[in-house]
Design an enzyme around this catalytic site. Structure first.
Site, short mmCIF file in Angstrom:
data_model
loop_
_atom_site.label_atom_id
_atom_site.label_comp_id
_atom_site.label_asym_id
_atom_site.label_seq_id
_atom_site.Cartn_x
_atom_site.Cartn_y
_atom_site.Cartn_z
N ARG A 3 89.69 50.97 69.11
CA ARG A 3 90.56 50.82 70.29
C ARG A 3 91.03 49.38 70.43
NH1 ARG A 3 88.16 52.97 75.82
NH2 ARG A 3 86.96 51.05 75.64
N LYS A 50 93.55 48.22 76.46
CA LYS A 50 92.55 47.54 77.29
C LYS A 50 92.85 46.05 77.20
CE LYS A 50 87.75 48.44 78.37
NZ LYS A 50 87.93 49.37 79.50
N GLU A 53 95.31 57.65 85.92
CA GLU A 53 93.90 57.26 86.03
C GLU A 53 93.77 56.24 87.14
OE1 GLU A 53 92.21 54.80 82.92
OE2 GLU A 53 94.19 54.35 82.12
C1 LIG Z 1 87.69 50.62 79.92
C2 LIG Z 1 88.60 51.50 80.67
C3 LIG Z 1 88.27 52.84 80.92
C4 LIG Z 1 86.95 53.45 80.50
O1 LIG Z 1 86.78 53.49 79.12
P1 LIG Z 1 85.35 53.67 78.45
O2 LIG Z 1 85.61 53.49 77.02
O3 LIG Z 1 84.86 55.02 78.79
O4 LIG Z 1 84.46 52.60 79.05
C5 LIG Z 1 89.21 53.62 81.57
N1 LIG Z 1 90.39 53.12 81.99
C6 LIG Z 1 90.73 51.82 81.80
C7 LIG Z 1 92.04 51.33 82.29
C8 LIG Z 1 89.84 50.97 81.13
O5 LIG Z 1 90.19 49.69 80.95
#
Ligand SMILES: *Cc1c(COP(=O)(O)O)cnc(C)c1O
Length: 345
Positions: free
Chosen positions: A82, A184, A220
């Site tokens: 990722r 991210k 989300e």
């Molecule tokens: C990190 C993150 C998540 C959760 O991801 P995980 O890999 O399950 O920790 C969800 N949404 C956003 C915007 C994030 O930055």
């Protein structure tokens, strides 16, 4: 190996300097060898790309102690992949994925006294991140970067009592202006701080973001994916038409747990916000590394308040079962799919 003298059960979610960080620099088109450092500060030029055009990406995972005393982490290969995707979107070099996993192992092992003991509820939070150190003044990608990993012990997410949270629908688009919602990166979080403060002032814990084109589909929250349970007990996982939901590793793991271990039916599809306000869902939860699943008790939008009866105070039955199964896999109490638990030492 002695553990640090820390009251593990009462740790919060904060930063504490540990013994080592990992650092690796990119220059002249290549990553250097990289290694551990005891220097927990970063010094960059006043003209470094990170300070002006925000080329920065990050990851988050946890290392923890299993019941039989091993130190492990959960699916670090997915964090590596990722981060490579996030870097590509911001025109940054990919940090080699094998090297990423090796660096996570190296820095966790070097800090093993800081890994909380089994049963404390605490974990060692691992934060890989990468940013432009090269100088830029005209708008363009930098040519030099630094990849680092810091680790810090953090407390249990749930400390007992009422755990359900409340969310409100943001008037904002999470990162719509630049369409970077599926990576991210600190820039997305910077954009979420103002709506986050606004939500807090109104008594809500988080914002729910809708799709920016039509504002009718659920995407989300600021930092966690959303899950629902419908009246037929199906797990409903919102999908985005525009790929603007961050591919949460917890969410992808929970989908596998639901389908392959619990034999549940899972529907991954676009979810209209209208379905939420119509009361079509029995449970709602937010998922991410830190809490695995946080139950949502209420969602508010323009005066309409939706309450999830099953989860208004504590997690409902389906969310509880999902959370328990994944945490049992993580702790080693039950066997998970091959490769999920990566042993460090
Ligand atoms: C990190 C993150 C998540 C959760 O991801 P995980 O890999 O399950 O920790 C969800 N949404 C956003 C915007 C994030 O930055």
């Amino acid at each position: 190996m002695e553990k640090k003298d820390i009251d593990w059960g009462n740790l919060g979610f904060g930063y504490m300097e540990t013994s080592y960080s990992y650092v690796c620099n990119y220059k002249d088109g290549a990553w250097e060898e990289g290694g551990l450092t005891t220097d927990h500060s970063v010094t960059v030029s006043e003209c470094a790309g990170i300070l002006h055009y925000c080329q920065e990406v990050f990851e988050g995972l946890k290392a923890y102690t299993t019941e039989d005393g091993r130190i492990v982490c959960f699916r670090p290969d997915l964090n590596a992949a990722r981060m490579a995707d996030s870097a590509k979107r911001l025109v940054m070099p990919e940090f080699p994925q094998d090297k990423f996993v090796e660096a996570v192992k190296m820095v966790v092992e070097a800090n093993k006294e800081w890994v909380p003991p089994f049963g404390s509820g605490a974990t060692l939070y691992v934060r890989p991140y990468m940013f432009a150190t090269g100088v830029v003044i005209g708008v363009k990608p930098a040519t030099e970067y630094q990849f680092r990993i810091l680790v810090t012990p953090v407390g249990p997410y749930f400390k007992g009592g009422k755990e359900a949270i409340t969310i409100t629908v943001a008037d904002y688009d999470r990162a719509a202006p630049r369409g970077t919602g599926d990576i991210k990166a600190g820039l997305n979080y910077a954009m979420s701080l103002h709506p986050y403060e606004e939500a807090h002032k109104r008594g809500y814990s988080e914002n729910l973001y809708l799709d920016s084109a039509t504002r009718s589909y659920v995407e989300e929250t600021g930092g966690a994916n959303v899950l629902f349970v419908d009246k037929q007990s199906n797990l409903v996982v919102p999908q985005s038409h525009t790929n603007s939901i961050l591919p949460s590793i917890t969410r992808r793991s929970l989908v596998t747990v639901a389908k392959d271990i619990l034999g549940m039916s899972v529907v991954e599809r676009p979810v209209k916000f209208e379905e939420v306000t119509n009361g079509d869902f029995m449970e709602c939860g937010l998922c991410g590394t830190a809490a695995v699943i946080s139950p949502v008790g209420h969602i508010e939008a323009e005066g309409v308040d939706v309450t999830f009866v099953d989860g208004a105070e504590n997690a409902g039955p389906v969310m509880s079962k999902l959370r328990r199964t994944l945490t049992d896999i993580q702790s080693g109490a039950i066997e998970g799919p091959e490769g999920w638990i990566v042993e460090i030492c």
